[in-house]
Scaffold this motif. Structure first.
Motif, PDB file in Angstrom:
ATOM      1  N   LEU A 120      15.158  64.444  74.202  1.00  0.00           N
ATOM      2  CA  LEU A 120      15.008  63.466  73.113  1.00  0.00           C
ATOM      3  C   LEU A 120      16.292  63.341  72.323  1.00  0.00           C
ATOM      4  N   ASP A 121      16.471  62.177  71.700  1.00  0.00           N
ATOM      5  CA  ASP A 121      17.627  62.095  70.831  1.00  0.00           C
ATOM      6  C   ASP A 121      17.264  62.688  69.465  1.00  0.00           C
ATOM      7  N   PRO A 122      18.257  62.989  68.645  1.00  0.00           N
ATOM      8  CA  PRO A 122      18.011  63.828  67.477  1.00  0.00           C
ATOM      9  C   PRO A 122      16.886  63.353  66.568  1.00  0.00           C
ATOM     10  N   SER A 170      23.412  38.720  70.784  1.00  0.00           N
ATOM     11  CA  SER A 170      21.947  38.679  70.750  1.00  0.00           C
ATOM     12  C   SER A 170      21.400  38.907  72.142  1.00  0.00           C
ATOM     13  N   PHE A 171      20.295  39.616  72.211  1.00  0.00           N
ATOM     14  CA  PHE A 171      19.517  39.655  73.461  1.00  0.00           C
ATOM     15  C   PHE A 171      18.273  38.822  73.199  1.00  0.00           C
ATOM     16  N   GLY A 172      18.191  37.713  73.888  1.00  0.00           N
ATOM     17  CA  GLY A 172      17.087  36.805  73.625  1.00  0.00           C
ATOM     18  C   GLY A 172      17.180  36.369  72.167  1.00  0.00           C
ATOM     19  N   LYS A 173      16.106  36.557  71.418  1.00  0.00           N
ATOM     20  CA  LYS A 173      16.116  36.122  70.024  1.00  0.00           C
ATOM     21  C   LYS A 173      16.603  37.210  69.091  1.00  0.00           C
ATOM     22  N   LYS A 174      16.769  38.410  69.671  1.00  0.00           N
ATOM     23  CA  LYS A 174      17.085  39.548  68.827  1.00  0.00           C
ATOM     24  C   LYS A 174      18.597  39.687  68.637  1.00  0.00           C
ATOM     25  N   GLU A 175      19.056  39.581  67.405  1.00  0.00           N
ATOM     26  CA  GLU A 175      20.479  39.750  67.152  1.00  0.00           C
ATOM     27  C   GLU A 175      20.769  41.240  67.008  1.00  0.00           C
ATOM     28  N   VAL A 176      21.504  41.777  67.956  1.00  0.00           N
ATOM     29  CA  VAL A 176      21.725  43.217  68.003  1.00  0.00           C
ATOM     30  C   VAL A 176      23.015  43.596  67.288  1.00  0.00           C
ATOM     31  N   LEU A 177      24.040  42.755  67.462  1.00  0.00           N
ATOM     32  CA  LEU A 177      25.280  42.954  66.702  1.00  0.00           C
ATOM     33  C   LEU A 177      25.460  41.743  65.796  1.00  0.00           C
ATOM     34  N   GLY A 179      24.961  56.339  64.076  1.00  0.00           N
ATOM     35  CA  GLY A 179      23.968  55.418  63.540  1.00  0.00           C
ATOM     36  C   GLY A 179      22.629  55.684  64.169  1.00  0.00           C
ATOM     37  N   PRO A 180      21.586  55.162  63.540  1.00  0.00           N
ATOM     38  CA  PRO A 180      20.240  55.421  64.063  1.00  0.00           C
ATOM     39  C   PRO A 180      20.023  54.780  65.426  1.00  0.00           C
ATOM     40  N   SER A 181      18.988  55.221  66.101  1.00  0.00           N
ATOM     41  CA  SER A 181      18.632  54.699  67.411  1.00  0.00           C
ATOM     42  C   SER A 181      18.337  53.209  67.333  1.00  0.00           C
ATOM     43  N   GLY A 182      18.874  52.457  68.251  1.00  0.00           N
ATOM     44  CA  GLY A 182      18.597  51.023  68.289  1.00  0.00           C
ATOM     45  C   GLY A 182      19.480  50.214  67.369  1.00  0.00           C
ATOM     46  N   SER A 183      20.453  50.865  66.738  1.00  0.00           N
ATOM     47  CA  SER A 183      21.261  50.132  65.770  1.00  0.00           C
ATOM     48  C   SER A 183      22.312  49.251  66.441  1.00  0.00           C
ATOM     49  N   GLY A 184      22.610  49.501  67.720  1.00  0.00           N
ATOM     50  CA  GLY A 184      23.562  48.639  68.419  1.00  0.00           C
ATOM     51  C   GLY A 184      24.828  49.359  68.857  1.00  0.00           C
ATOM     52  N   LYS A 185      24.850  50.691  68.761  1.00  0.00           N
ATOM     53  CA  LYS A 185      26.053  51.459  69.102  1.00  0.00           C
ATOM     54  C   LYS A 185      26.446  51.245  70.565  1.00  0.00           C
ATOM     55  N   THR A 186      25.448  51.422  71.448  1.00  0.00           N
ATOM     56  CA  THR A 186      25.731  51.269  72.871  1.00  0.00           C
ATOM     57  C   THR A 186      26.213  49.849  73.165  1.00  0.00           C
ATOM     58  N   THR A 187      25.542  48.890  72.564  1.00  0.00           N
ATOM     59  CA  THR A 187      25.915  47.498  72.802  1.00  0.00           C
ATOM     60  C   THR A 187      27.357  47.244  72.369  1.00  0.00           C
ATOM     61  N   LEU A 188      27.733  47.793  71.226  1.00  0.00           N
ATOM     62  CA  LEU A 188      29.100  47.605  70.745  1.00  0.00           C
ATOM     63  C   LEU A 188      30.099  48.243  71.713  1.00  0.00           C
ATOM     64  N   ASP A 214      29.660  57.163  75.773  1.00  0.00           N
ATOM     65  CA  ASP A 214      28.367  56.875  75.159  1.00  0.00           C
ATOM     66  C   ASP A 214      27.468  58.108  75.247  1.00  0.00           C
ATOM     67  N   GLU A 215      27.377  58.820  74.154  1.00  0.00           N
ATOM     68  CA  GLU A 215      26.584  60.044  74.089  1.00  0.00           C
ATOM     69  C   GLU A 215      26.801  60.903  75.329  1.00  0.00           C
ATOM     70  N   PRO A 216      28.021  61.336  75.545  1.00  0.00           N
ATOM     71  CA  PRO A 216      28.338  61.982  76.815  1.00  0.00           C
ATOM     72  C   PRO A 216      27.657  63.333  77.009  1.00  0.00           C
ATOM     73  N   THR A 274      28.071  59.303  69.422  1.00  0.00           N
ATOM     74  CA  THR A 274      27.468  60.638  69.539  1.00  0.00           C
ATOM     75  C   THR A 274      26.545  60.920  68.365  1.00  0.00           C
ATOM     76  N   HIS A 275      25.616  61.807  68.581  1.00  0.00           N
ATOM     77  CA  HIS A 275      24.789  62.311  67.490  1.00  0.00           C
ATOM     78  C   HIS A 275      25.261  63.690  67.067  1.00  0.00           C
ATOM     79  N   ASN A 276      26.268  64.183  67.772  1.00  0.00           N
ATOM     80  CA  ASN A 276      26.684  65.548  67.509  1.00  0.00           C
ATOM     81  C   ASN A 276      27.664  65.594  66.337  1.00  0.00           C
TER      82      ASN A 276
HETATM   83  N1  LIG Z   1      20.070  44.434  78.014  1.00  0.00           N
HETATM   84  C1  LIG Z   1      19.300  44.351  76.919  1.00  0.00           C
HETATM   85  N2  LIG Z   1      18.324  43.407  76.868  1.00  0.00           N
HETATM   86  C2  LIG Z   1      17.550  43.300  75.761  1.00  0.00           C
HETATM   87  N3  LIG Z   1      17.649  44.063  74.679  1.00  0.00           N
HETATM   88  C3  LIG Z   1      18.596  45.022  74.685  1.00  0.00           C
HETATM   89  C4  LIG Z   1      19.473  45.209  75.797  1.00  0.00           C
HETATM   90  N4  LIG Z   1      20.305  46.241  75.517  1.00  0.00           N
HETATM   91  C5  LIG Z   1      19.973  46.666  74.282  1.00  0.00           C
HETATM   92  N5  LIG Z   1      18.953  45.936  73.775  1.00  0.00           N
HETATM   93  C6  LIG Z   1      18.354  46.085  72.432  1.00  0.00           C
HETATM   94  O1  LIG Z   1      19.377  46.073  71.499  1.00  0.00           O
HETATM   95  C7  LIG Z   1      19.117  46.995  70.470  1.00  0.00           C
HETATM   96  C8  LIG Z   1      20.307  47.919  70.310  1.00  0.00           C
HETATM   97  O2  LIG Z   1      20.425  48.679  71.492  1.00  0.00           O
HETATM   98  P1  LIG Z   1      21.564  49.769  71.681  1.00  0.00           P
HETATM   99  O3  LIG Z   1      21.307  50.380  73.024  1.00  0.00           O
HETATM  100  O4  LIG Z   1      22.869  49.150  71.468  1.00  0.00           O
HETATM  101  O5  LIG Z   1      21.237  50.799  70.521  1.00  0.00           O
HETATM  102  P2  LIG Z   1      21.896  52.219  70.256  1.00  0.00           P
HETATM  103  O6  LIG Z   1      22.420  52.178  68.882  1.00  0.00           O
HETATM  104  O7  LIG Z   1      22.805  52.577  71.365  1.00  0.00           O
HETATM  105  O8  LIG Z   1      20.603  53.160  70.273  1.00  0.00           O
HETATM  106  P3  LIG Z   1      20.442  54.635  70.885  1.00  0.00           P
HETATM  107  O9  LIG Z   1      20.966  55.584  69.843  1.00  0.00           O
HETATM  108  O10 LIG Z   1      18.960  54.778  71.038  1.00  0.00           O
HETATM  109  O11 LIG Z   1      21.168  54.679  72.176  1.00  0.00           O
HETATM  110  C9  LIG Z   1      17.848  47.727  70.823  1.00  0.00           C
HETATM  111  O12 LIG Z   1      16.807  47.178  70.078  1.00  0.00           O
HETATM  112  C10 LIG Z   1      17.673  47.424  72.274  1.00  0.00           C
HETATM  113  O13 LIG Z   1      16.312  47.348  72.593  1.00  0.00           O
END
Ligand SMILES: Nc1ncnc2c1ncn2[C@@H]1O[C@H](COP(=O)(O)OP(=O)(O)OP(=O)(O)O)[C@@H](O)[C@H]1O
Ligand SMILES: Nc1ncnc2c1ncn2[C@@H]1O[C@H](COP(=O)(O)OP(=O)(O)OP(=O)(O)O)[C@@H](O)[C@H]1O
Ligand SMILES: [Mg+2]
Ligand SMILES: [Mg+2]
Lengths: 231, 238, 245, 231, 245
Positions: free
Chosen positions: C171-173, E10-17, E34-43, E165-167, E197-199
């Motif tokens: 799990l993540d933190p 945005s992914f679909g209607k969801k603006e992630v960044l 940042g918290p889970s889902g905040s967009g770190k991986t996407t960035l 990314d969270e290596p 990272t969360h570390n």
């Molecule tokens: N390919 C995709 N298609 C649709 N939605 C996506 C896609 N990739 C990411 N998302 C959505 O974008 C949002 C941000 O995702 P992201 O993976 O960037 O978060 P994160 O900050 O890396 O979170 P975590 O710490 O859990 O890895 C999430 O709500 C995720 O569901």
């Protein structure tokens, strides 16, 4: 041309409803029973010893032989032997029965491999999780593993069913006037074998397409529990 | 082959007849019903034997196997008597004499049977035509049905086909502007085939009854009538 | 009370457990720690008979299995009923809804009637704040949520001991925090637990007893306080090794 | 009985070596080329626009139609139409060529689905990993994805090949004297169809078994990189 | 120097960044939290063009991509060459040996000659103490070892920036230590890094700059010291949430 097609349609459809479809459906049903049985014999490794374990080994040997022989010889020959060959050892079967037996055994052999590999593809962890909750092996199989395997097994089994529908045309060799044979008989009169072949191909395509649609419907339904990414 | 009584048929009171049903005008399907010369003849024969006729259609490849395994009592399928077959099976009295001919294009170089040597000739696998084609020194090429044989000649895939004159004549009726014609084969090369019902060796009682029925049909002109109806001529005699 | 005596297990030629004896106190939390590959998972799985030891004894009150003697399936099942495992990757049944995941074993194994089972499942779900997901499928939940459900699933069969194999390591933190809080609550409520973990913080907070396994042997077996103040060089080295975390 | 079997063996083996095996091998080779092409058309989603993207959509439409039609009609009919039907639009093919085309197209249709699903089953992460290193799409496909898909695709494709070997018996309908037709010719002479069928079945089983052994060998070799549990 | 301006995705209607601008300093380590889902991986993935932003600008020295305008494949490839990603699940190529995993891109993408590539790969492997595994397949290595290999693989193409990314989140603590030590060494050597990272321990040890993302926005952007002493309530709350770890 259209006249020929239309005038021959009723006989073809009659043959389809009377033989092609029932043959395919019944054989597939029996084939699946065989396939599941054989797949389980090859998949399970029950903790038994003494005579029972020898018996199980024997059963597995028979299962392996059965799968091997039916997968490595032409279906046509299998039908031929069941219908024309078995009487020489005193087993005389009506054509439809012989066809059902032949198609079922053939489908069973192919299907068993498909089902076995689907069972194997369900993670070992699922077994552990069930065992730790107190499920017995049959319960785990039935309630946990099989439903998951079903989803995996659906596309290849549907393909096998579609293949079976087309293979029923071989029943003509054992005196069953199924759709394909009827088309040949009509062609003998109107001297349009090519046209008749295309027509009967269209009917097969029609059947198979309906089945594919059904398959997609089933696949969607059965994968309803895989909504997210799965994990 | 372990029936109780030799005269017993597959189903008592029923004469089960095996045929392909894919060879016009002998047997074919029209308007959803099996018909043709042999179909009508077999029906009449069964009636005269006091039995109900029942037809079983099957592929050529399994026609003989079906007789071996008693899937039917008798074959009415343009089955020619020959010595090999006679050794294994029992033939009733012939109902027609079929003449094999060489079917070619009108402008073909093949003028008579001698020209057939070395040529590729369409015929059904393992049929009499196949054997005859071989006998005349040609290479038989398998063809699934009559029309296909004709197509193969037209498409130049083979130079000729060996088949029964009657079948060709019948086919010509619906292909009036055809480019195909036939050449006869002298009787001393290929005898006209005696076509007869064929059954298992041990069906001697059945054979007796059938011969009686066939004799009667000959006498009352049934065979001749059917011959004219389907072949346009009387081919009931040598 | 769950006791083990001289448990041995080899995989092929490799002896993974080299004779481990200990007591898992009732209503207490025992934490098993040790380096990777030391045999922690194997030991834990032995308690639930997912791994069958080659030698040794497992005792639970008057139930007793001696692995060098034959034993009946009935005894095995009776022992297995006393424990329930929570896995690192939760292993929920993907084909069943959350509710069904929890009620499946009570209904089909313990023959509890369906209404009762559902009621109890909803209670458990409410407790972990996930009742709204009763009809969802596991794939629709986050890892932390799934792990909480899997703990509910294990609790639903009312085992004496809950066994947990690194329940938060996948799990993540933030998810980890949720699950650990739930486990601390359970521990406080007096649920007997045996848990393999690398999370020393959790051990400090919730453990009553600590078993340190190294190379298939129990190198330390005592209370939490003894453990963190021990002079054993190996334990000190181990604690240092994971301090970065 | 043995005399009949032994005396017929040389002709059967000749037919096998002359037609059955070459037909199967050549058709499978072409079939795989088609299958890979079609699988890629359906699998890839190139970032193109304008006319090119319309062209790609068209290509995909054609690919879908091709797969559908060849999977939903009997192979026999396909062969028949290619051999006897195409001349009516001026394309006259020699029997062997027609057979190769028919079998290749059929194998290509089935194989493309198998290959496509194998490509899809390679994790998206592998693409990301390759892209981040600078690989182009073709390079990634060729060096990373295909080798992994190969391992997955091997068992089903081997089965398809074994199926093809048996299906070559249908070439007899387009005048090719392959093993099965030769057995029929012999049967017409000795009136022992059953015996001949059993004999030819044994030959097919022999061929298929050799192929299975080969398949296992290949599977073992190709999975050498999955030594541990995989992960 | 790598800069981004107003990146939106945005992914679909969801603006992630929702428009992120920042600078990633050269030869420094930037940590994204940042918290889970905040967009770190996407960035992070945007920087390597594994995700194509809808809007905004990425600049590297004189290279520049403006996502609201068309850009050539060549520019994209040139930019991509500057960075190389290390994934959470390492994603080694299972069909290639360890050596081939590392040399594949130098040889086939950068057209380095094979001998040179092999030599460099062996040097990298020796540095991380895994040269003996050169001819093994990834499945024969532990997670920590695989992750170190994947870092070597990323280094082998000599990127300006390594993106991670969270290596270590999929590793157990001892493996994690190995990998983090390797990363700290790299950081000390002046390799430019951007790491999600969360570390926090690692952030404290090795980060030069910290970017805190919440809900698609950069809520904090500054040095490590500023971050850990900030008065921002949200950052404090976040730091508290993962403190159990
Ligand atoms: N390919 C995709 N298609 C649709 N939605 C996506 C896609 N990739 C990411 N998302 C959505 O974008 C949002 C941000 O995702 P992201 O993976 O960037 O978060 P994160 O900050 O890396 O979170 P975590 O710490 O859990 O890895 C999430 O709500 C995720 O569901
Ligand atoms: N089913 C098995 N077959 C063969 N070897 C096994 C099996 N299960 C475990 N092992 C081996 O036994 C040893 C101990 O494994 P175990 O999983 O119990 O360690 P662990 O202490 O849980 O380690 P970790 O902290 O990495 O989970 C390891 O060397 C492992 O490879
Ligand atoms: Mg473990
Ligand atoms: Mg992320």
């Amino acid at each position: 041309m259209w006249e020929i097609i239309i005038s021959s349609l009723p006989s073809l459809i009659e043959a389809m409803l009377k033989y092609t479809i029932p043959l395919a459906l019944i054989s597939f049903a029996f084939g699946m029973i065989i396939a599941i049985g054989v797949a389980l014999i090859k998949f399970l490794n029950p903790k038994i010893n003494g005579l029972l374990s020898i018996f199980w080994k024997l059963l597995r040997l028979v299962a392996n032989f059965y799968v091997w022989i039916f997968r490595s010889t032409p279906l046509l020959v299998q039908l031929f032997i069941i219908f024309f060959g078995l009487p020489s050892i005193g087993i005389k079967l009506p054509p439809f029965t012989a066809a059902v037996i032949g198609f079922s055994l053939n489908t069973g052999a192919y299907g068993s491999e498909t089902i076995r590999s689907a069972l194997m593809s369900v993670s070992k962890d699922q077994w552990d999780a069930a065992y730790t909750l107190g499920f017995s092996t049959p319960q785990t199989l039935w309630r946990i593993i099989m439903p998951q395997a079903f989803r995996i097994v659906l596309p290849p089994l549907s393909n096998e069913f579609i293949g079976l529908v087309k293979d029923t045309s071989l029943a003509s060799t054992i005196t069953i006037a199924e759709m394909f044979q009827v088309s040949q008989q009509i062609a003998a009169q109107n001297f349009q074998p090519l046209l008749m072949y295309v027509e009967v191909a269209a009917l097969y395509a029609f059947l198979c397409t309906i089945l594919s649609v059904l398959q997609h419907y089933l696949e969607n339904r059965s994968s309803k529990f895989i909504k997210g990414d799965g994990n | 082959a372990c029936g109780k009584s030799q005269s017993e048929t597959k189903t008592p009171g029923t004469l089960t007849i095996g045929l392909e049903g894919t060879y016009a005008p002998y047997a074919y399907r029209k308007d959803g019903k099996l018909t043709g010369f042999e179909v009508e003849l077999a029906k009449d024969t069964a009636k005269k034997m006091g039995m109900k006729p029942k037809f079983v259609t099957t592929g050529w490849d399994s026609l003989i196997a079906g007789l071996n395994s008693n899937s039917y009592d008798v074959i009415f399928n343009n089955m020619a008597e020959n010595s090999k077959r006679k050794k294994q099976f029992r033939f009733s009295k012939p109902y027609v004499y079929s003449k094999s001919v060489i079917i070619t294009k009108k402008d073909s170089k093949i003028k008579n049977y001698k020209d057939l040597k070395g040529q590729e000739v369409a015929a059904g696998t393992g049929t009499d035509n196949w054997n005859n084609a071989k006998k005349m020194g040609s290479t038989p090429v398998s063809s699934p049905d009559f029309q296909t044989s004709m197509n193969m000649i037209n498409q130049g895939r083979v130079s000729a086909a060996v088949n029964s004159r009657e079948a060709f004549e019948y086919w010509k009726k619906s292909h009036k502007d055809t480019d195909l014609t036939y050449k006869t084969i002298p009787n001393n090369v290929i005898k006209p085939d005696a076509i007869a019902p064929m059954m298992n060796k041990n069906s001697s009682a059945l054979n007796k009854k059938m011969n009686k029925a066939l004799d009667e049909e000959r006498r009352d002109g049934t065979i001749k009538r059917l011959s004219i109806k389907y072949f346009g001529t009387d081919i009931t005699n040598k | 009370m769950l006791k083990i005596k001289d448990i041995k297990k080899s995989f092929g030629k490799k002896e993974v457990l080299k004779g481990i004896s200990t007591i898992f106190p009732e209503k207490k939390t025992t934490v098993i720690v040790g380096p990777s590959g030391s045999g922690k998972t194997t030991l834990l799985r032995s308690l639930d008979l997912l791994v069958k030891p080659d030698f040794g004894i497992i005792e639970f009150d008057d139930l007793k299995i001696n692995f060098s003697e034959p034993f009946t399936n009935k005894t095995a099942n009776a022992l297995r009923d006393k424990t329930s495992m929570v896995f690192q990757n939760w292993n929920l049944f993907p084909n069943l809804t959350i509710l069904q995941n929890i009620t499946e074993a009570p209904i089909y194994v313990q023959k509890v009637n369906k209404t009762t089972a559902n009621k109890q499942a909803h209670e458990l779900l409410t407790e972990v704040g996930l009742d709204e997901y009763a009809d969802a499928y596991p794939s629709e939940l986050s890892g932390g949520q799934q792990q909480r459900i899997s703990i509910c699933r294990a609790l639903a069969v009312k085992p004496e001991y809950i066994l947990l194999d690194e329940p938060t390591s996948a799990l993540d933190p933030e998810m980890e925090t949720q699950v650990l809080e739930m486990l601390e609550r359970l521990s406080d409520q007096g649920q007997s637990m045996i848990m393999v973990t690398h999370n020393m913080q959790f051990a400090k907070n919730a453990a009553d007893k600590i078993l340190f396994i190294e190379n298939g042997k129990a190198d330390f077996d005592g209370t939490k306080d003894e453990f963190f103040s021990t002079s054993s060089p190996r334990v000190k080295e181990f604690l240092h090794g994971i301090s970065l975390n």
